[in-house]
Scaffold this motif. Structure first.
Motif, PDB file in Angstrom:
ATOM      1  N   GLY A 339       0.928  -1.084   0.124  1.00 50.04           N
ATOM      2  CA  GLY A 339      -0.132  -0.004   0.043  1.00 50.04           C
ATOM      3  C   GLY A 339       1.026   1.240   0.029  1.00 50.04           C
ATOM      4  N   ARG A 340       1.889   1.319   0.871  1.00 50.08           N
ATOM      5  CA  ARG A 340       2.848   2.318   0.905  1.00 50.08           C
ATOM      6  C   ARG A 340       3.390   2.561  -0.421  1.00 50.08           C
ATOM      7  NH1 ARG A 340       5.356   6.513   3.919  1.00 50.08           N
ATOM      8  NH2 ARG A 340       6.311   7.355   2.002  1.00 50.08           N
ATOM      9  N   VAL A 341       3.950   1.637  -1.254  1.00 49.25           N
ATOM     10  CA  VAL A 341       4.365   1.844  -2.427  1.00 49.25           C
ATOM     11  C   VAL A 341       3.539   2.558  -3.278  1.00 49.25           C
ATOM     12  CG1 VAL A 341       5.547   0.509  -4.352  1.00 49.25           C
ATOM     13  CG2 VAL A 341       6.216   0.200  -2.227  1.00 49.25           C
ATOM     14  N   LEU A 342       2.342   1.804  -3.413  1.00 48.57           N
ATOM     15  CA  LEU A 342       1.349   2.338  -4.376  1.00 48.57           C
ATOM     16  C   LEU A 342       1.244   3.975  -4.028  1.00 48.57           C
ATOM     17  CD1 LEU A 342      -0.754  -0.750  -4.987  1.00 48.57           C
ATOM     18  CD2 LEU A 342       1.047  -0.002  -6.282  1.00 48.57           C
ATOM     19  N   ARG A 343       0.928   4.153  -2.642  1.00 49.68           N
ATOM     20  CA  ARG A 343       0.654   5.622  -2.398  1.00 49.68           C
ATOM     21  C   ARG A 343       1.766   6.624  -2.793  1.00 49.68           C
ATOM     22  NH1 ARG A 343      -0.082   5.331   3.268  1.00 49.68           N
ATOM     23  NH2 ARG A 343       1.691   6.962   3.493  1.00 49.68           N
ATOM     24  N   SER A 344       3.116   5.994  -2.573  1.00 49.09           N
ATOM     25  CA  SER A 344       4.321   6.737  -3.106  1.00 49.09           C
ATOM     26  C   SER A 344       4.312   7.183  -4.581  1.00 49.09           C
ATOM     27  CB  SER A 344       5.402   6.273  -2.649  1.00 49.09           C
ATOM     28  OG  SER A 344       5.589   6.229  -1.207  1.00 49.09           O
ATOM     29  N   LEU A 345       3.757   6.150  -5.263  1.00 48.32           N
ATOM     30  CA  LEU A 345       3.601   5.941  -6.772  1.00 48.32           C
ATOM     31  C   LEU A 345       2.854   7.154  -7.320  1.00 48.32           C
ATOM     32  CD1 LEU A 345       4.271   2.674  -7.910  1.00 48.32           C
ATOM     33  CD2 LEU A 345       5.886   4.438  -8.243  1.00 48.32           C
ATOM     34  N   LYS A 346       1.565   7.125  -6.372  1.00 49.61           N
ATOM     35  CA  LYS A 346       0.751   8.316  -6.816  1.00 49.61           C
ATOM     36  C   LYS A 346       1.180   9.555  -6.397  1.00 49.61           C
ATOM     37  CE  LYS A 346      -4.381   9.419  -6.531  1.00 49.61           C
ATOM     38  NZ  LYS A 346      -5.352   8.856  -6.348  1.00 49.61           N
ATOM     39  N   GLU A 347       1.810   9.686  -5.509  1.00 44.19           N
ATOM     40  CA  GLU A 347       1.978  11.107  -5.091  1.00 44.19           C
ATOM     41  C   GLU A 347       3.287  11.343  -5.942  1.00 44.19           C
ATOM     42  OE1 GLU A 347       1.704  10.166  -0.090  1.00 44.19           O
ATOM     43  OE2 GLU A 347       3.800  10.355  -0.812  1.00 44.19           O
ATOM     44  N   LEU A 348       4.165  10.702  -6.200  1.00 47.24           N
ATOM     45  CA  LEU A 348       5.190  10.979  -7.466  1.00 47.24           C
ATOM     46  C   LEU A 348       4.463  11.378  -8.626  1.00 47.24           C
ATOM     47  CD1 LEU A 348       8.196  10.553  -7.845  1.00 47.24           C
ATOM     48  CD2 LEU A 348       7.669   8.711  -8.977  1.00 47.24           C
ATOM     49  N   SER A 349       3.287  10.863  -9.108  1.00 45.71           N
ATOM     50  CA  SER A 349       2.835  11.160 -10.263  1.00 45.71           C
ATOM     51  C   SER A 349       2.040  12.645 -10.310  1.00 45.71           C
ATOM     52  CB  SER A 349       1.698  10.179 -10.606  1.00 45.71           C
ATOM     53  OG  SER A 349       0.660  10.193 -10.035  1.00 45.71           O
ATOM     54  N   GLN A 350       1.648  12.938  -8.961  1.00 45.76           N
ATOM     55  CA  GLN A 350       1.183  14.328  -8.554  1.00 45.76           C
ATOM     56  C   GLN A 350       2.177  15.370  -8.510  1.00 45.76           C
ATOM     57  OE1 GLN A 350      -1.270  13.011  -5.416  1.00 45.76           O
ATOM     58  NE2 GLN A 350      -3.094  12.576  -6.631  1.00 45.76           N
ATOM     59  N   ASN A 351       3.292  15.087  -7.905  1.00 49.46           N
ATOM     60  CA  ASN A 351       4.062  16.155  -7.407  1.00 49.46           C
ATOM     61  C   ASN A 351       5.381  16.238  -8.192  1.00 49.46           C
ATOM     62  OD1 ASN A 351       2.574  16.032  -5.160  1.00 49.46           O
ATOM     63  ND2 ASN A 351       3.857  14.716  -3.852  1.00 49.46           N
ATOM     64  N   THR A 352       5.725  15.097  -9.058  1.00 48.66           N
ATOM     65  CA  THR A 352       6.739  15.370 -10.087  1.00 48.66           C
ATOM     66  C   THR A 352       6.354  14.487 -11.239  1.00 48.66           C
ATOM     67  OG1 THR A 352       7.898  13.783  -8.411  1.00 48.66           O
ATOM     68  CG2 THR A 352       8.859  16.013  -8.615  1.00 48.66           C
ATOM     69  N   PRO A 353       5.692  14.876 -12.080  1.00 48.83           N
ATOM     70  CA  PRO A 353       4.993  14.195 -13.055  1.00 48.83           C
ATOM     71  C   PRO A 353       6.276  13.801 -14.107  1.00 48.83           C
ATOM     72  CG  PRO A 353       3.715  16.250 -12.900  1.00 48.83           C
ATOM     73  CD  PRO A 353       4.784  16.289 -11.806  1.00 48.83           C
ATOM     74  N   GLU A 354       7.452  14.664 -14.349  1.00 49.25           N
ATOM     75  CA  GLU A 354       8.425  14.195 -15.253  1.00 49.25           C
ATOM     76  C   GLU A 354       9.111  12.747 -14.630  1.00 49.25           C
ATOM     77  OE1 GLU A 354       8.086  17.009 -13.123  1.00 49.25           O
ATOM     78  OE2 GLU A 354       9.849  16.560 -12.422  1.00 49.25           O
ATOM     79  N   LYS A 355       9.095  12.790 -13.447  1.00 48.86           N
ATOM     80  CA  LYS A 355       9.896  11.774 -12.607  1.00 48.86           C
ATOM     81  C   LYS A 355       8.767  10.443 -12.781  1.00 48.86           C
ATOM     82  CE  LYS A 355      13.192  12.525  -9.232  1.00 48.86           C
ATOM     83  NZ  LYS A 355      13.787  12.519  -7.922  1.00 48.86           N
ATOM     84  N   TYR A 356       7.443  10.812 -12.541  1.00 50.09           N
ATOM     85  CA  TYR A 356       6.610   9.649 -12.954  1.00 50.09           C
ATOM     86  C   TYR A 356       6.657   9.239 -14.358  1.00 50.09           C
ATOM     87  CZ  TYR A 356       2.774   6.545 -12.520  1.00 50.09           C
ATOM     88  OH  TYR A 356       1.833   5.362 -12.332  1.00 50.09           O
ATOM     89  N   VAL A 357       6.780   9.961 -15.219  1.00 48.76           N
ATOM     90  CA  VAL A 357       6.726   9.447 -16.624  1.00 48.76           C
ATOM     91  C   VAL A 357       7.940   8.597 -16.910  1.00 48.76           C
ATOM     92  CG1 VAL A 357       7.232  10.291 -18.943  1.00 48.76           C
ATOM     93  CG2 VAL A 357       5.453  11.294 -17.670  1.00 48.76           C
ATOM     94  N   ALA A 358       9.244   8.853 -16.352  1.00 50.67           N
ATOM     95  CA  ALA A 358      10.297   8.195 -16.338  1.00 50.67           C
ATOM     96  C   ALA A 358      10.065   6.670 -15.910  1.00 50.67           C
ATOM     97  CB  ALA A 358      11.431   8.890 -15.635  1.00 50.67           C
ATOM     98  N   PHE A 359       9.346   6.761 -14.712  1.00 54.68           N
ATOM     99  CA  PHE A 359       9.039   5.697 -13.979  1.00 54.68           C
ATOM    100  C   PHE A 359       8.110   4.754 -14.958  1.00 54.68           C
ATOM    101  CE2 PHE A 359       5.597   3.496 -11.809  1.00 54.68           C
ATOM    102  CZ  PHE A 359       6.369   2.424 -11.277  1.00 54.68           C
ATOM    103  N   TRP A 360       7.226   5.220 -15.428  1.00 54.55           N
ATOM    104  CA  TRP A 360       6.148   4.602 -16.374  1.00 54.55           C
ATOM    105  C   TRP A 360       6.954   3.961 -17.587  1.00 54.55           C
ATOM    106  CZ3 TRP A 360       1.718   2.640 -15.639  1.00 54.55           C
ATOM    107  CH2 TRP A 360       0.794   2.029 -16.761  1.00 54.55           C
ATOM    108  N   GLU A 361       7.581   4.750 -18.168  1.00 58.30           N
ATOM    109  CA  GLU A 361       8.351   4.243 -19.510  1.00 58.30           C
ATOM    110  C   GLU A 361       9.038   3.036 -19.227  1.00 58.30           C
ATOM    111  OE1 GLU A 361       7.803   5.245 -22.074  1.00 58.30           O
ATOM    112  OE2 GLU A 361       7.234   7.462 -22.248  1.00 58.30           O
ATOM    113  N   GLU A 362       9.808   3.072 -17.921  1.00 56.64           N
ATOM    114  CA  GLU A 362      10.495   1.570 -17.473  1.00 56.64           C
ATOM    115  C   GLU A 362       9.545   0.651 -16.837  1.00 56.64           C
ATOM    116  OE1 GLU A 362      13.977   0.351 -18.038  1.00 56.64           O
ATOM    117  OE2 GLU A 362      13.446   2.255 -18.988  1.00 56.64           O
TER     118      GLU A 362
END
Ligand code: ADP
Length: 625
Positions: A339-362
């Motif tokens: 749950g914690r990991v998924l919540r952190s991913l969601k926060e990442l997507s909201q707070n630093t979308p560019e980083k989330y995109v890098a995550f998503w591509e990988e």
């Protein structure tokens, strides 16, 4: 005293090591400390269940003793120690196939140190600084006798009795003339700080009573006191990755279960080339004791790419590697950490979308895998999904954003998607024409896993997902025809309905069993596509077909409904040919080609090369004087 010859691979390795110039030869110390730390971990673990251990009360520590007079440096630990057999086995042979690749890579190179240790050849790096080495060891088994291993780094080593009186191992290095810098306490302390700071056991240098290393596990410290660089260093020392992690999650919880977790998302889904962490899993500690190096019970399989460590005060100390899995605390931790990991991913997507995109591509495919396998977290995972779409071809978009945009389209209730091999192919799909013409957005689903994803993602926030090739697709009430839509003037291709019907029958006869039926399209309106293939209702396996094809498995081309576009000039030309009683061959070849073109555009053609002969016949006919 007995003399042994090193295994051939080791002899070759020693030769390479001894005759190379080393830029960072100080890493021999890291290698020895890491061996000692492993040995201490093992005795700590052993003592959880076994009281029949030699020197039960010996403090767990590593001592580094320089002796300037003798020119020796001793690295000593109170770890598990080794029996005679273990000494011969462990320090005389290398089982790992890694040695071969080490030797290949090291061949003729001066800078070998970067790869030493990464193939499990760490111990032998001592011969970069020493020309004689003695290893004294006394195993924790009460019956074992102390033994000594001696080698000068050449062809052979000797084994004889040792006078060592307490548990553990002492490695005595007779330093080479040019390696006496490693007798300076200060130098040694700096090396330890640089390479072994987080080793969990105290490392004492010389007479100093204060350990040279920080020891305290990073995860047990408060995140507000930890510098980013410390996290990065920790990740790098854990994985031997040269690159920085994408981001880290440092979390502590007390209820419902106590744990410290320090997790990293690596920069790439491929493990770092020299990473010793080849298996998936996190390090699991129970009250600071390493219980399992690769624990896969802390996260669901689709989050296997995550690296890091979890430490819990709630795990009973006598938990064994075998019973970990069945432990209730583990189940609670797994739930909380996931749950914690998924919540952190969601926060990442909201707070630093560019980083989330890098995550998503990988790692996007893993999140999609989670959608299919982790029913409990389905909703959270859905919000993490990202897609390219017809309106967002270069920028990933979420389902929320899609739904937001669709509010502006009159009457749109469903979310539309197109499945295909790649965005460049799919964006040319005839299915998209009517959507573009009406300003309706379509998701591109182009990854292999999407075929499965779509079988478990039926709707989002009350909006059904519909395939653009759905038989029931009806766009007549949705959106508005755009100004630039390629519609055709009625007069331009006026075809009598009866003639169209005759042509439809001709299609049906020519294609026979290959299609379920042929019908006049109500959806295709433009002038670019003469036909498209529609999936009949109830063909549930239509996505898995594509997967079979991608896996190169035998598959049957699915039977679809061929829709022909009455507004297309090619169709009206065929109506004309039919009325003129033109040569049957030309008409039928065209019909077959229209069908196969549609297959090709849907990524379903089993062998496009087969079309060449027909295309040539058609060209012959077209160029005939
Ligand atoms: P690796 O540590 O990668 O396995 P090494 O060549 O450094 O490779 O060590 C070989 C083996 O020797 C180790 O796996 C361990 O079993 C044993 N060993 C080395 N140093 C020690 C030590 N200080 N105490 C106990 N065993 C040791």
């Amino acid at each position: 005293m007995t003399e042994y010859t090193f295994q051939a691979e080791i002899r070759q390795l020693l030769h390479t090591l001894v005759h190379s110039l080393y830029k960072d030869r100080e890493i021999f110390l890291r290698e020895l400390i890491s061996n000692s730390s492993d040995a201490l971990n093992r005795i700590q673990y052993e003592m959880l269940t076994n009281r029949d251990v030699r020197d039960l009360d010996a403090p767990l520590a590593i001592r580094i003793r320089p002796d300037a007079e003798a020119g020796t440096l001793t690295i000593e630990d109170t770890g598990v120690g080794m029996t005679r057999e273990e000494l011969i086995e462990n320090l005389g042979t290398i089982s790992q196939s890694g040695v071969k690749s080490f030797l290949e890579q090291a061949n003729g190179q001066n800078v070998v140190t970067d790869i030493i240790g990464q193939f499990g050849v760490g111990f032998y790096s001592i011969f970069m600084v020493a020309d004689r080495v003695e290893v004294h060891s006394l195993s924790y088994h009460p019956a074992a006798e102390a033994v000594m291993w001696i080698s000068e780094g050449e062809e052979t080593f000797e084994v004889q009795a040792s006078d060592r009186s307490h548990r553990g191992t002492a490695v005595v290095l007779y330093l080479k003339e040019d390696a006496h810098e490693f007798l300076e306490t200060h130098r040694l302390q700096n090396i330890i700080k640089a390479h072994s700071n987080y080793v969990a056991f105290p490392i004492y240098v010389g007479e100093d009573e204060n350990p040279a290393n920080a020891q305290q596990a990073l995860w047990r410290r408060s995140s507000s006191e930890i510098e980013d660089s410390e996290y990065i260093d920790f990740y790098k020392s854990l994985t031997l990755d040269f690159n920085e992690p994408l981001f880290h999650i440092h979390s502590t919880a007390d209820v419902p279960v106590q744990y410290y977790a320090l997790l990293f998302i690596p920069p790439s889904r491929e493990p770092a080339i020299f990473s010793p962490r080849r298996e998936p899993g996190l390090q699991l500690y129970a009250r600071k004791v390493l219980i399992q190096d690769y624990c896969t019970d802390l996260l669901p399989e689709y989050l296997n790419f995550i690296q890091g460590a979890v430490d819990s005060e709630d795990l009973p100390l006598n938990v064994s590697r075998e019973t970990v899995q069945a432990n209730r605390v583990m189940a609670n931790m797994r739930k909380a950490i996931t749950g914690r990991v998924l919540r952190s991913l969601k926060e990442l997507s909201q707070n630093t979308p560019e980083k989330y995109v890098a995550f998503w591509e990988e790692f996007g495919p893993y999140i999609k895998q989670g959608m299919i396998t982790d029913f409990d977290n389905r909703e959270r995972l859905t919000t993490l999904l990202r897609f390219y779409t017809t309106k967002s071809e270069d920028e990933l978009t979420s389902l929320d954003d899609y739904v937001q945009r669709m509010q502006e389209v009159n009457g749109q209730e469903n979310i539309y998607y197109v499945l295909g091999d790649s965005q460049s192919v799919v964006s040319r799909s005839p299915h998209l024409e009517p959507f573009r013409a009406r300003g309706i957005e379509v998701l591109y689903l182009t990854q292999t896993v999407d075929s499965f994803l779509i079988n478990s993602l039926f709707e989002y926030n009350g909006h059904k997902l519909q395939n653009v090739d759905d038989e029931k697709l009806d766009l007549s009430e949705i959106g508005e025809l755009q100004d630039d839509a390629q519609t055709v003037e009625e007069a331009d291709v006026a075809v009598e309905e009866a003639d169209l019907e005759t042509l439809r029958e001709r299609f049906t006869n020519t294609l026979g069993e290959r299609v379920q039926s042929v019908r006049i399209s109500k959806v295709l309106t433009g002038s670019t596509s003469p036909a498209r293939l529609v999936s009949p209702e109830g063909t549930i396996d239509r996505h898995t077909q594509r997967v079979y094809q991608m896996m190169d498995r035998e598959y049957e081309v699915p039977k679809k409904i061929l829709e022909i576009n009455p507004q297309h000039r090619l169709i009206s030309n065929l109506v004309g040919l039919l009325a003129e009683n033109a040569p049957a061959e030309l008409l039928d070849l065209s019909i077959e080609q229209i069908y196969e073109n549609a297959l090709l555009l849907d990524g379903l053609h089993p062998n496009p090369a087969e079309m060449v002969a027909r295309i040539q016949s058609l060209m012959e006919a077209a160029t005939k004087k």
